[in-house]
Design a protein around this motif. Structure first.
Motif, PDB file in Angstrom:
ATOM      1  N   ARG A 154     -20.478  -2.914 -11.614  1.00 49.55           N
ATOM      2  CA  ARG A 154     -19.745  -3.993 -12.326  1.00 49.55           C
ATOM      3  C   ARG A 154     -18.340  -3.849 -12.635  1.00 49.55           C
ATOM      4  NH1 ARG A 154     -23.399  -6.957 -16.665  1.00 49.55           N
ATOM      5  NH2 ARG A 154     -21.321  -6.472 -17.480  1.00 49.55           N
ATOM      6  N   GLU A 155     -17.998  -2.561 -12.877  1.00 55.34           N
ATOM      7  CA  GLU A 155     -16.485  -2.076 -13.159  1.00 55.34           C
ATOM      8  C   GLU A 155     -15.665  -1.947 -11.968  1.00 55.34           C
ATOM      9  OE1 GLU A 155     -15.117   0.118 -16.966  1.00 55.34           O
ATOM     10  OE2 GLU A 155     -16.103   1.553 -15.378  1.00 55.34           O
ATOM     11  N   LEU A 156     -14.414  -2.087 -12.187  1.00 51.52           N
ATOM     12  CA  LEU A 156     -13.581  -1.805 -11.131  1.00 51.52           C
ATOM     13  C   LEU A 156     -12.709  -0.731 -11.689  1.00 51.52           C
ATOM     14  CD1 LEU A 156     -12.670  -5.406  -9.419  1.00 51.52           C
ATOM     15  CD2 LEU A 156     -14.264  -3.554  -8.460  1.00 51.52           C
ATOM     16  N   ARG A 157     -12.129   0.189 -10.738  1.00 56.76           N
ATOM     17  CA  ARG A 157     -11.257   1.002 -11.139  1.00 56.76           C
ATOM     18  C   ARG A 157      -9.863   0.718 -10.294  1.00 56.76           C
ATOM     19  NH1 ARG A 157     -12.266   4.230 -15.522  1.00 56.76           N
ATOM     20  NH2 ARG A 157     -14.625   4.146 -15.784  1.00 56.76           N
ATOM     21  N   LEU A 158      -8.826   1.132 -10.927  1.00 59.40           N
ATOM     22  CA  LEU A 158      -7.286   0.541 -10.445  1.00 59.40           C
ATOM     23  C   LEU A 158      -6.599   2.007  -9.863  1.00 59.40           C
ATOM     24  CD1 LEU A 158      -6.299  -1.830 -13.236  1.00 59.40           C
ATOM     25  CD2 LEU A 158      -7.642  -2.314 -11.049  1.00 59.40           C
ATOM     26  N   TYR A 159      -6.177   1.767  -8.660  1.00 52.76           N
ATOM     27  CA  TYR A 159      -5.502   3.280  -8.135  1.00 52.76           C
ATOM     28  C   TYR A 159      -4.105   2.641  -7.464  1.00 52.76           C
ATOM     29  CZ  TYR A 159     -10.094   5.270  -8.642  1.00 52.76           C
ATOM     30  OH  TYR A 159     -11.227   5.918  -9.060  1.00 52.76           O
ATOM     31  N   LEU A 160      -3.201   3.549  -7.464  1.00 53.47           N
ATOM     32  CA  LEU A 160      -2.013   3.315  -6.957  1.00 53.47           C
ATOM     33  C   LEU A 160      -2.045   3.626  -5.368  1.00 53.47           C
ATOM     34  CD1 LEU A 160       0.936   2.677  -7.384  1.00 53.47           C
ATOM     35  CD2 LEU A 160       1.192   5.121  -7.965  1.00 53.47           C
ATOM     36  N   SER A 161      -1.886   2.586  -4.579  1.00 53.22           N
ATOM     37  CA  SER A 161      -2.113   2.824  -2.989  1.00 53.22           C
ATOM     38  C   SER A 161      -0.929   3.732  -2.416  1.00 53.22           C
ATOM     39  CB  SER A 161      -2.104   1.758  -2.286  1.00 53.22           C
ATOM     40  OG  SER A 161      -0.808   1.132  -2.295  1.00 53.22           O
ATOM     41  N   ARG A 162      -1.291   4.324  -1.107  1.00 53.63           N
ATOM     42  CA  ARG A 162      -0.199   5.104  -0.682  1.00 53.63           C
ATOM     43  C   ARG A 162       1.025   4.438  -0.682  1.00 53.63           C
ATOM     44  NH1 ARG A 162      -2.551   7.531   4.578  1.00 53.63           N
ATOM     45  NH2 ARG A 162      -3.404   8.717   2.971  1.00 53.63           N
ATOM     46  N   ARG A 163       1.124   3.010  -0.092  1.00 57.20           N
ATOM     47  CA  ARG A 163       2.234   2.210  -0.168  1.00 57.20           C
ATOM     48  C   ARG A 163       2.783   2.042  -1.493  1.00 57.20           C
ATOM     49  NH1 ARG A 163       3.143  -4.006   1.854  1.00 57.20           N
ATOM     50  NH2 ARG A 163       5.292  -3.924   1.922  1.00 57.20           N
ATOM     51  N   GLY A 164       2.283   1.970  -2.702  1.00 53.02           N
ATOM     52  CA  GLY A 164       2.802   2.003  -3.876  1.00 53.02           C
ATOM     53  C   GLY A 164       3.581   3.190  -4.240  1.00 53.02           C
ATOM     54  N   ARG A 165       2.660   4.513  -4.089  1.00 48.67           N
ATOM     55  CA  ARG A 165       3.225   5.767  -4.046  1.00 48.67           C
ATOM     56  C   ARG A 165       4.648   5.953  -3.426  1.00 48.67           C
ATOM     57  NH1 ARG A 165       0.124   8.861  -7.122  1.00 48.67           N
ATOM     58  NH2 ARG A 165      -2.166   8.267  -6.790  1.00 48.67           N
ATOM     59  N   ALA A 166       4.760   5.510  -2.066  1.00 47.12           N
ATOM     60  CA  ALA A 166       6.234   5.583  -1.365  1.00 47.12           C
ATOM     61  C   ALA A 166       7.071   4.710  -2.087  1.00 47.12           C
ATOM     62  CB  ALA A 166       5.758   5.276  -0.037  1.00 47.12           C
ATOM     63  N   TYR A 167       6.618   3.551  -2.571  1.00 46.11           N
ATOM     64  CA  TYR A 167       7.509   2.730  -3.241  1.00 46.11           C
ATOM     65  C   TYR A 167       8.307   3.127  -4.191  1.00 46.11           C
ATOM     66  CZ  TYR A 167       9.653  -1.073  -6.078  1.00 46.11           C
ATOM     67  OH  TYR A 167      10.362  -1.954  -6.907  1.00 46.11           O
ATOM     68  N   LEU A 168       7.232   3.952  -5.269  1.00 48.35           N
ATOM     69  CA  LEU A 168       8.105   4.371  -6.534  1.00 48.35           C
ATOM     70  C   LEU A 168       8.886   5.632  -6.116  1.00 48.35           C
ATOM     71  CD1 LEU A 168       5.038   4.645  -8.982  1.00 48.35           C
ATOM     72  CD2 LEU A 168       6.790   3.174  -8.835  1.00 48.35           C
ATOM     73  N   ALA A 169       8.516   6.704  -5.062  1.00 49.91           N
ATOM     74  CA  ALA A 169       9.334   7.763  -4.528  1.00 49.91           C
ATOM     75  C   ALA A 169      10.774   7.102  -4.059  1.00 49.91           C
ATOM     76  CB  ALA A 169       8.665   8.281  -3.546  1.00 49.91           C
ATOM     77  N   ASP A 170      10.720   6.164  -3.271  1.00 47.63           N
ATOM     78  CA  ASP A 170      11.872   5.530  -3.087  1.00 47.63           C
ATOM     79  C   ASP A 170      12.695   5.103  -4.095  1.00 47.63           C
ATOM     80  OD1 ASP A 170      13.893   4.455  -0.713  1.00 47.63           O
ATOM     81  OD2 ASP A 170      13.232   2.531  -1.667  1.00 47.63           O
ATOM     82  N   LEU A 171      12.109   4.145  -5.317  1.00 51.05           N
ATOM     83  CA  LEU A 171      12.856   3.529  -5.962  1.00 51.05           C
ATOM     84  C   LEU A 171      13.697   4.906  -6.862  1.00 51.05           C
ATOM     85  CD1 LEU A 171      13.491   1.255  -7.789  1.00 51.05           C
ATOM     86  CD2 LEU A 171      11.588   1.722  -9.001  1.00 51.05           C
ATOM     87  N   ARG A 172      12.892   5.816  -7.209  1.00 47.60           N
ATOM     88  CA  ARG A 172      13.295   6.959  -7.983  1.00 47.60           C
ATOM     89  C   ARG A 172      14.415   7.736  -7.200  1.00 47.60           C
ATOM     90  NH1 ARG A 172       7.460   8.268  -9.697  1.00 47.60           N
ATOM     91  NH2 ARG A 172       7.433   7.737 -12.013  1.00 47.60           N
ATOM     92  N   ALA A 173      14.191   7.783  -5.879  1.00 46.10           N
ATOM     93  CA  ALA A 173      15.203   8.328  -5.273  1.00 46.10           C
ATOM     94  C   ALA A 173      16.626   7.489  -5.076  1.00 46.10           C
ATOM     95  CB  ALA A 173      14.911   8.340  -3.789  1.00 46.10           C
ATOM     96  N   ARG A 174      16.338   6.412  -5.104  1.00 44.65           N
ATOM     97  CA  ARG A 174      17.487   5.253  -5.270  1.00 44.65           C
ATOM     98  C   ARG A 174      18.265   5.239  -6.646  1.00 44.65           C
ATOM     99  NH1 ARG A 174      16.079   0.027  -4.517  1.00 44.65           N
ATOM    100  NH2 ARG A 174      14.011   0.552  -4.123  1.00 44.65           N
TER     101      ARG A 174
END
Length: 143
Positions: free
Chosen positions: A77-97
């Motif tokens: 009944r419980e859902l767990r939340l995870y950052l996707s591969r695309r989400g990780r790539a987005y954060l890495a790109d944002l940090r680099a910029r």
């Protein structure tokens, strides 16, 4: 001085757009990055929000492919939340910029002032991390 520095960082980082996510959605991504597999209620508490509002934020992040919901291994009944591969790539790109924007400013500073700023920022980060993670009181102030 602190508010002026914060405003200047916002202007600098504004040039490194956070689109396609809002500031609230970006906070969710940062929380998920450091708390993989949390549930919706825990995320809502971390945001100081309600589960329905948090669920809508997650709906939008899932729609752009930045996060995933998975069934808990202990409770279907419980859902767990995870950052996707695309989400990780987005954060890495944002940090680099963002880092690029800050580095371009730092390159204009004299070396001694850059060194002093680095020491100050390291102390700031340690104190902020301690306060955020509840590791105790922030480091004692020095005159």
């Amino acid at each position: 001085m602190t508010s002026k520095a914060a405003e200047l960082l916002e202007v600098l980082w504004g040039r490194a757009s956070t689109a396609p996510v809002s500031a609230s959605q970006l906070r969710v991504l940062f929380i998920l990055e450091h708390n993989e597999g949390i549930n919706l209620r825990t995320l809502a508490d971390a945001l100081g929000s309600t589960p329905p509002s948090t669920s809508r934020l997650c709906d939008r992040l899932q729609a752009v492919g930045f996060m995933e919901r998975r069934a808990s291994v202990t409770s279907r009944r419980e859902l767990r939340l995870y950052l996707s591969r695309r989400g990780r790539a987005y954060l890495a790109d944002l940090r680099a910029r963002r880092e690029g924007a800050v580095l371009s400013v730092l390159e204009q500073m004299p070396a001694a002032q850059r060194s002093a700023l680095q020491q100050g920022l390291e102390a700031f980060c340690a104190a902020a991390a301690a306060q955020i993670h509840g590791d105790g009181e922030p480091a004692a102030r020095t005159a």
